[in-house]
Scaffold this motif. Structure first.
Motif, mmCIF file in Angstrom:
data_model
loop_
_atom_site.group_PDB
_atom_site.id
_atom_site.type_symbol
_atom_site.label_atom_id
_atom_site.label_comp_id
_atom_site.label_asym_id
_atom_site.label_seq_id
_atom_site.Cartn_x
_atom_site.Cartn_y
_atom_site.Cartn_z
ATOM 1 N N ARG A 186 0.840 -1.189 0.000
ATOM 2 C CA ARG A 186 0.000 0.000 0.000
ATOM 3 C C ARG A 186 0.871 1.233 0.000
ATOM 4 N NH1 ARG A 186 0.152 2.298 4.956
ATOM 5 N NH2 ARG A 186 0.775 0.988 6.731
ATOM 6 N N LYS A 187 0.288 2.346 -0.383
ATOM 7 C CA LYS A 187 1.018 3.604 -0.395
ATOM 8 C C LYS A 187 1.100 4.148 1.027
ATOM 9 C CE LYS A 187 -0.384 4.776 -5.096
ATOM 10 N NZ LYS A 187 -1.052 5.765 -5.983
ATOM 11 N N PRO A 188 2.222 4.790 1.378
ATOM 12 C CA PRO A 188 2.371 5.301 2.744
ATOM 13 C C PRO A 188 1.421 6.464 3.021
ATOM 14 C CG PRO A 188 4.181 6.047 1.364
ATOM 15 C CD PRO A 188 3.401 5.055 0.547
ATOM 16 N N ALA A 189 0.960 6.542 4.255
ATOM 17 C CA ALA A 189 0.090 7.637 4.670
ATOM 18 C C ALA A 189 0.921 8.857 5.025
ATOM 19 C CB ALA A 189 -0.745 7.195 5.870
ATOM 20 N N ALA A 190 0.237 9.982 5.232
ATOM 21 C CA ALA A 190 0.925 11.234 5.556
ATOM 22 C C ALA A 190 1.770 11.089 6.815
ATOM 23 C CB ALA A 190 -0.106 12.352 5.724
ATOM 24 N N THR A 191 1.274 10.345 7.803
ATOM 25 C CA THR A 191 2.019 10.165 9.051
ATOM 26 C C THR A 191 3.335 9.437 8.807
ATOM 27 O OG1 THR A 191 -0.013 10.116 10.362
ATOM 28 C CG2 THR A 191 1.953 9.163 11.355
ATOM 29 N N GLU A 192 3.301 8.413 7.970
ATOM 30 C CA GLU A 192 4.524 7.664 7.671
ATOM 31 C C GLU A 192 5.525 8.514 6.895
ATOM 32 O OE1 GLU A 192 3.193 3.145 6.985
ATOM 33 O OE2 GLU A 192 1.950 4.605 5.930
ATOM 34 N N ILE A 193 5.012 9.305 5.959
ATOM 35 C CA ILE A 193 5.888 10.201 5.199
ATOM 36 C C ILE A 193 6.497 11.234 6.130
ATOM 37 C CG2 ILE A 193 5.953 11.948 3.368
ATOM 38 C CD1 ILE A 193 3.691 10.382 1.988
ATOM 39 N N HIS A 194 5.682 11.772 7.026
ATOM 40 C CA HIS A 194 6.178 12.747 8.002
ATOM 41 C C HIS A 194 7.315 12.144 8.828
ATOM 42 C CE1 HIS A 194 6.223 13.814 12.309
ATOM 43 N NE2 HIS A 194 6.270 15.055 11.863
ATOM 44 N N ASP A 195 7.114 10.938 9.343
ATOM 45 C CA ASP A 195 8.117 10.320 10.210
ATOM 46 C C ASP A 195 9.432 10.109 9.470
ATOM 47 O OD1 ASP A 195 6.213 10.319 12.177
ATOM 48 O OD2 ASP A 195 5.878 8.146 12.162
ATOM 49 N N LEU A 196 9.361 9.682 8.228
ATOM 50 C CA LEU A 196 10.581 9.435 7.469
ATOM 51 C C LEU A 196 11.293 10.749 7.141
ATOM 52 C CD1 LEU A 196 12.504 7.526 6.139
ATOM 53 C CD2 LEU A 196 11.041 7.476 4.119
ATOM 54 N N LEU A 197 10.545 11.770 6.745
ATOM 55 C CA LEU A 197 11.159 13.065 6.462
ATOM 56 C C LEU A 197 11.776 13.656 7.725
ATOM 57 C CD1 LEU A 197 8.501 14.735 4.108
ATOM 58 C CD2 LEU A 197 10.562 13.472 3.468
ATOM 59 N N ARG A 198 11.085 13.504 8.844
ATOM 60 C CA ARG A 198 11.613 13.984 10.125
ATOM 61 C C ARG A 198 12.928 13.299 10.456
ATOM 62 N NH1 ARG A 198 8.450 11.492 14.737
ATOM 63 N NH2 ARG A 198 9.809 9.793 14.019
ATOM 64 N N ASP A 199 12.983 11.982 10.249
ATOM 65 C CA ASP A 199 14.208 11.248 10.543
ATOM 66 C C ASP A 199 15.344 11.692 9.633
ATOM 67 O OD1 ASP A 199 12.682 9.954 12.380
ATOM 68 O OD2 ASP A 199 12.738 7.991 11.413
ATOM 69 N N ARG A 200 15.053 11.945 8.386
ATOM 70 C CA ARG A 200 16.079 12.412 7.453
ATOM 71 C C ARG A 200 16.607 13.783 7.869
ATOM 72 N NH1 ARG A 200 13.322 10.909 1.585
ATOM 73 N NH2 ARG A 200 13.408 8.628 1.814
ATOM 74 N N ILE A 201 15.726 14.636 8.359
ATOM 75 C CA ILE A 201 16.157 15.958 8.833
ATOM 76 C C ILE A 201 17.067 15.795 10.048
ATOM 77 C CG2 ILE A 201 15.362 18.090 9.942
ATOM 78 C CD1 ILE A 201 12.857 17.909 8.131
ATOM 79 N N CYS A 202 16.661 14.920 10.989
ATOM 80 C CA CYS A 202 17.450 14.729 12.208
ATOM 81 C C CYS A 202 18.807 14.102 11.915
ATOM 82 C CB CYS A 202 16.673 13.873 13.203
ATOM 83 S SG CYS A 202 15.240 14.704 13.923
ATOM 84 N N LEU A 203 18.883 13.266 10.898
ATOM 85 C CA LEU A 203 20.142 12.618 10.532
ATOM 86 C C LEU A 203 20.936 13.449 9.528
ATOM 87 C CD1 LEU A 203 18.918 8.938 10.312
ATOM 88 C CD2 LEU A 203 20.707 9.793 11.829
ATOM 89 N N LEU A 204 20.427 14.658 9.240
ATOM 90 C CA LEU A 204 21.096 15.601 8.335
ATOM 91 C C LEU A 204 21.221 15.063 6.910
ATOM 92 C CD1 LEU A 204 23.866 16.971 10.717
ATOM 93 C CD2 LEU A 204 21.645 17.982 10.190
ATOM 94 N N GLU A 205 20.348 14.132 6.555
ATOM 95 C CA GLU A 205 20.259 13.746 5.154
ATOM 96 C C GLU A 205 19.636 14.896 4.362
ATOM 97 O OE1 GLU A 205 18.243 10.007 4.954
ATOM 98 O OE2 GLU A 205 19.644 9.036 6.332
ATOM 99 N N TYR A 206 18.805 15.659 5.036
ATOM 100 C CA TYR A 206 18.349 16.960 4.537
ATOM 101 C C TYR A 206 19.017 18.011 5.419
ATOM 102 C CZ TYR A 206 14.498 14.422 2.217
ATOM 103 O OH TYR A 206 13.738 13.574 1.460
ATOM 104 N N ARG A 207 19.950 18.736 4.868
ATOM 105 C CA ARG A 207 20.711 19.702 5.644
ATOM 106 C C ARG A 207 19.883 20.956 5.918
ATOM 107 N NH1 ARG A 207 25.357 17.652 7.725
ATOM 108 N NH2 ARG A 207 25.933 19.832 8.062
ATOM 109 N N PRO A 208 20.208 21.709 6.977
ATOM 110 C CA PRO A 208 19.542 22.996 7.213
ATOM 111 C C PRO A 208 19.629 23.885 5.978
ATOM 112 C CG PRO A 208 20.866 22.387 9.108
ATOM 113 C CD PRO A 208 21.179 21.386 8.035
#
Length: 226
Positions: A14-36
């Motif tokens: 199934r396609k991920p829900a908004a909550t799952e997308i949020h959690d993954l994007l949040r983790d990427r931000i915290c791990l600096l995969e998405y830099r400030p």
């Protein structure tokens, strides 16, 4: 990166829900995969997860409320930056909130809670031989929610989680450079939390969190001054 689908309890893709997308994007931000300062493009994220822009937009709006991204009208969505004064405020509030453990609504510590901490301590020992920032993140992440699960006050938890994630990306950036000390601090923290948890002393758990939040801030502040 995610494959764009997740597997449901029935075994169907199934396609991920908004909550799952949020959690993954949040983790990427915290791990600096998405830099400030990095731009997060709705179309690119929607394409990665094979979803419409609607759940992506919902995820980004939640990240904006949490202070992890900034939506600039007519321009785009960008990962926020934190200067030293803002960081000092975030860590200062976290220290004060940790003093409230045991004074707000909480539940008793169970054997299952203790088992989680024991398992995390075992996992942390592997990091001393071979540091893995993603595993370091996963252990800290699980530890944060294991302790937070003892708190029943939802208003407290909303702010507690928010401040944790605002501070996390800075700490994980620093931990890459001081990883033996960072892992040592993590192991000491889990050991101290275990001692308090086995005594079902919620207030002591709060004091342990206060101490280690302070320790982390001192390392961050010292690095920023150098």
């Amino acid at each position: 990166m995610a494959s764009g689908v997740t597997i449901g309890s029935d075994g169907e893709a199934r396609k991920p829900a908004a909550t799952e997308i949020h959690d993954l994007l949040r983790d990427r931000i915290c791990l600096l995969e998405y830099r400030p300062g990095a731009m997060l493009r709705e179309n690119d994220i929607a394409g990665e997860f094979n979803v419409s822009r609607t759940p992506v937009r919902e995820a980004l709006q939640r990240l904006s409320i949490e202070g992890l991204v900034e939506v600039r009208n007519g321009i785009g969505t960008f990962v926020t930056t934190l200067d030293q004064e803002q960081l000092r405020e975030v860590f200062g509030i976290r220290v004060e909130m940790s003093r409230l453990f045991g004074r707000i609504d909480t539940r008793e510590v169970t054997a299952a809670d203790v088992a989680i901490l024991e398992a995390l301590l075992t996992r942390s020992r592997v990091l001393m031989d071979k540091f893995d920032v993603h595993e370091h993140w996963r252990i800290n992440h699980r530890l944060h929610f294991a302790i937070s699960d003892l708190v029943l006050n939802k208003t407290f938890l909303e702010m507690w989680h928010n401040l944790y994630f605002r501070a996390a990306r800075v700490w994980y950036d620093v931990s890459r450079d001081i990883w033996p000390e960072a892992v040592g601090l993590l192991q000491l923290e889990i050991n101290d939390l275990l001692t308090a948890a086995r005594e079902n002393d919620i207030e002591a758990i709060g004091y342990v969190k206060r101490n280690y939040i302070n320790f982390c801030w001192k390392r961050i502040a010292s690095r920023q001054r150098s």
